[in-house]
Design a protein around this motif. Structure first.
Motif, short mmCIF file in Angstrom:
data_model
loop_
_atom_site.label_atom_id
_atom_site.label_comp_id
_atom_site.label_asym_id
_atom_site.label_seq_id
_atom_site.Cartn_x
_atom_site.Cartn_y
_atom_site.Cartn_z
N GLY A 121 15.17 -9.77 -10.04
CA GLY A 121 15.87 -9.09 -11.11
C GLY A 121 16.09 -7.66 -10.69
O GLY A 121 16.51 -7.40 -9.57
N TYR A 122 15.77 -6.71 -11.55
CA TYR A 122 15.96 -5.31 -11.21
C TYR A 122 14.99 -4.44 -11.99
O TYR A 122 14.78 -4.63 -13.19
CB TYR A 122 17.39 -4.86 -11.51
N ILE A 123 14.38 -3.48 -11.29
CA ILE A 123 13.55 -2.45 -11.91
C ILE A 123 14.21 -1.12 -11.61
O ILE A 123 14.49 -0.80 -10.46
CB ILE A 123 12.11 -2.46 -11.35
N GLY A 124 14.49 -0.34 -12.66
CA GLY A 124 15.16 0.94 -12.48
C GLY A 124 14.35 2.08 -13.05
O GLY A 124 13.40 1.89 -13.82
N VAL A 142 0.84 -1.18 0.00
CA VAL A 142 0.00 0.00 0.00
C VAL A 142 0.89 1.24 0.00
O VAL A 142 1.77 1.38 0.86
CB VAL A 142 -0.93 0.02 1.23
N PHE A 143 0.64 2.14 -0.96
CA PHE A 143 1.40 3.39 -1.04
C PHE A 143 0.42 4.56 -1.08
O PHE A 143 -0.55 4.53 -1.85
CB PHE A 143 2.26 3.42 -2.31
N VAL A 144 0.68 5.55 -0.27
CA VAL A 144 -0.14 6.75 -0.25
C VAL A 144 0.78 7.96 -0.44
O VAL A 144 1.61 8.27 0.42
CB VAL A 144 -0.91 6.89 1.08
N ASP A 145 0.68 8.57 -1.62
CA ASP A 145 1.45 9.77 -1.94
C ASP A 145 2.94 9.57 -1.70
O ASP A 145 3.60 10.36 -1.05
CB ASP A 145 0.94 10.97 -1.15
N GLN A 146 3.47 8.47 -2.23
CA GLN A 146 4.89 8.15 -2.11
C GLN A 146 5.62 8.50 -3.41
O GLN A 146 5.05 8.43 -4.49
CB GLN A 146 5.08 6.66 -1.82
N PRO A 147 6.91 8.89 -3.32
CA PRO A 147 7.66 9.11 -4.56
C PRO A 147 7.83 7.80 -5.33
O PRO A 147 7.96 6.74 -4.71
CB PRO A 147 9.00 9.66 -4.07
N LEU A 148 7.83 7.89 -6.63
CA LEU A 148 7.94 6.70 -7.46
C LEU A 148 9.19 5.90 -7.13
O LEU A 148 9.18 4.67 -7.16
CB LEU A 148 7.93 7.09 -8.94
N ARG A 149 10.28 6.58 -6.80
CA ARG A 149 11.52 5.85 -6.48
C ARG A 149 11.33 4.94 -5.28
O ARG A 149 11.90 3.85 -5.21
CB ARG A 149 12.68 6.82 -6.27
N ALA A 150 10.52 5.39 -4.27
CA ALA A 150 10.27 4.55 -3.10
C ALA A 150 9.41 3.35 -3.47
O ALA A 150 9.62 2.24 -2.96
CB ALA A 150 9.60 5.37 -2.00
N VAL A 151 8.44 3.56 -4.35
CA VAL A 151 7.58 2.47 -4.79
C VAL A 151 8.39 1.43 -5.55
O VAL A 151 8.28 0.22 -5.32
CB VAL A 151 6.42 3.01 -5.66
N VAL A 152 9.24 1.90 -6.46
CA VAL A 152 10.07 0.98 -7.25
C VAL A 152 11.07 0.25 -6.35
O VAL A 152 11.32 -0.95 -6.52
CB VAL A 152 10.78 1.74 -8.38
N ALA A 153 11.63 0.95 -5.37
CA ALA A 153 12.55 0.29 -4.44
C ALA A 153 11.86 -0.84 -3.70
O ALA A 153 12.43 -1.92 -3.49
CB ALA A 153 13.11 1.31 -3.44
N GLU A 154 10.61 -0.63 -3.31
CA GLU A 154 9.87 -1.68 -2.61
C GLU A 154 9.53 -2.83 -3.55
O GLU A 154 9.65 -4.00 -3.18
CB GLU A 154 8.60 -1.09 -2.00
N LEU A 155 9.13 -2.53 -4.78
CA LEU A 155 8.86 -3.59 -5.74
C LEU A 155 10.10 -4.43 -6.00
O LEU A 155 10.01 -5.65 -6.20
CB LEU A 155 8.34 -3.00 -7.06
N ASN A 156 11.26 -3.79 -5.99
CA ASN A 156 12.50 -4.52 -6.22
C ASN A 156 12.76 -5.58 -5.16
O ASN A 156 13.45 -6.57 -5.42
CB ASN A 156 13.68 -3.54 -6.27
N ARG A 157 12.22 -5.39 -3.96
CA ARG A 157 12.40 -6.40 -2.92
C ARG A 157 11.73 -7.71 -3.29
O ARG A 157 12.11 -8.77 -2.80
CB ARG A 157 11.83 -5.89 -1.60
N TYR A 158 10.72 -7.65 -4.14
CA TYR A 158 9.94 -8.84 -4.49
C TYR A 158 10.24 -9.34 -5.91
O TYR A 158 9.71 -10.37 -6.31
CB TYR A 158 8.44 -8.52 -4.38
#
Length: 326
Positions: free
Chosen positions: A276-279, A257-273
């Protein structure tokens, strides 16, 4: 969640720039610039060798060719020497170092030191729930590990890495504690989450309360109640704050769940799961604000949703290595 925890190291960034430049072919000026960079800091040569190994590991010819061709087909970045072909143009995607290293570690080496110490461990993208001998339950998040130390007079679980949610079976004769990075969280009949980062540990309580203790210059003990969270590090225990415990624990229900988060923080969290790598290409894009709910078991689908909602494009070197851009 913090994007800073997953931010690429600038030395590794530069090292992989040079590894791929060398693979594509450096001009004389490029060779001189590489030698100057290698000699400018004792950390540079080992980082360069590590990056070369990672690039070789990524080295499916189609992937390497696509990265190189994309890099040669764009205007050169300022401050970097031209590659071997004088007429060549290039664009380097800086976060590829993280992709290379992540693929190398996850696909080839694995975290064997932690595996040897652990009683339970999850891979990237995996979640696991287990019932302990006393009836307590532990749910491990992606890329996490614990060891268990049950004694006649105490119950201790060590979080060796990652994140774990605990639902504790009551036993007044044997306190239940979770230890991570020198600190200890003792259950007072409760459910709580321990999230161990490289430089700190965060405790979030979803039911009842816990006592958190850690050595350091700051406060050494804090009582954390339901709907509250606290962090501790080498400076001691921080201030207790109120949080949305439902959002923090969403991963236990395979949601983020993300509420008004910067995209970089969202992508960093997705990278945990993502195995590979999302940049992200572009600092301004990384600052764009995002709200949404995504599944932990399909980070590529979550990225597809982000792309569609933000009207972004992507470069995909298979679904393992993905770069999003305007």
């Amino acid at each position: 969640m913090s994007a800073d925890d997953d931010a690429p190291d600038p030395i590794e960034d530069a090292a992989t720039r040079w590894a791929i430049e060398q693979d594509a072919g450096l001009s004389d000026d490029g060779i001189a610039a590489l030698e100057q960079w290698l000699g400018s800091d004792p950390r540079h040569p080992p980082a360069f060798e590590k990056a070369r190994a990672a690039w070789r590991f990524m080295g499916h010819p189609a992937i390497r060719s696509e990265v190189t061709q994309r890099r040669l087909s764009e205007p050169p970045l300022p401050g970097y020497p031209p590659v071997g072909r004088p007429e060549g143009k290039r664009k380097w995607i800086a976060p590829a170092v993280a992709a290379s290293v992540a693929l190398l570690v996850a696909g080839a080496i694995g975290d064997w030191p932690t595996a040897l110490r652990s009683d339970a461990m999850t891979a990237t993208g995996e979640q696991r729930t287990m019932t302990l001998a006393d009836g307590s339950q532990v749910q491990l998040n992606t890329d996490s590990a614990i060891s268990i130390d049950y004694q006649p007079d105490r119950r201790i679980v060590h979080v060796l890495k990652g994140e774990a949610a605990f639902s504790v079976a009551r036993d007044p004769r044997r306190p239940f504690s979770v230890e991570a990075k020198g600190g200890s969280t003792t259950a007072l009949g409760t459910r709580f989450i321990v999230d161990r980062h490289a430089d700190r540990t965060q405790i979030t309580v979803t039911l009842h309360s816990v006592r958190v203790a850690a050595p350091g210059a700051g406060a050494s003990i804090a009582i954390v109640k339901e709907g509250q969270s606290v962090r501790y590090d080498r400076n001691g225990v921080g201030s207790v704050r109120t949080v949305d415990a439902n959002a923090v624990s969403a991963w236990t229900r395979k949601r983020l769940v993300f509420v008004d988060q910067p995209l970089r923080a969202v992508v960093a969290e997705l990278n945990r799961y993502h195995p590979g790598y999302i940049g992200i290409i572009g600092t301004d894009l990384g600052n764009r604000r995002v709200s949404g709910i995504f599944r932990t078991d399909n980070p590529v689908a979550a990225l597809d949703t982000l792309q569609a909602s933000l009207k972004l494009a992507s470069i995909r070197l298979t679904d393992r290595v993905i770069f999003i851009h305007d």
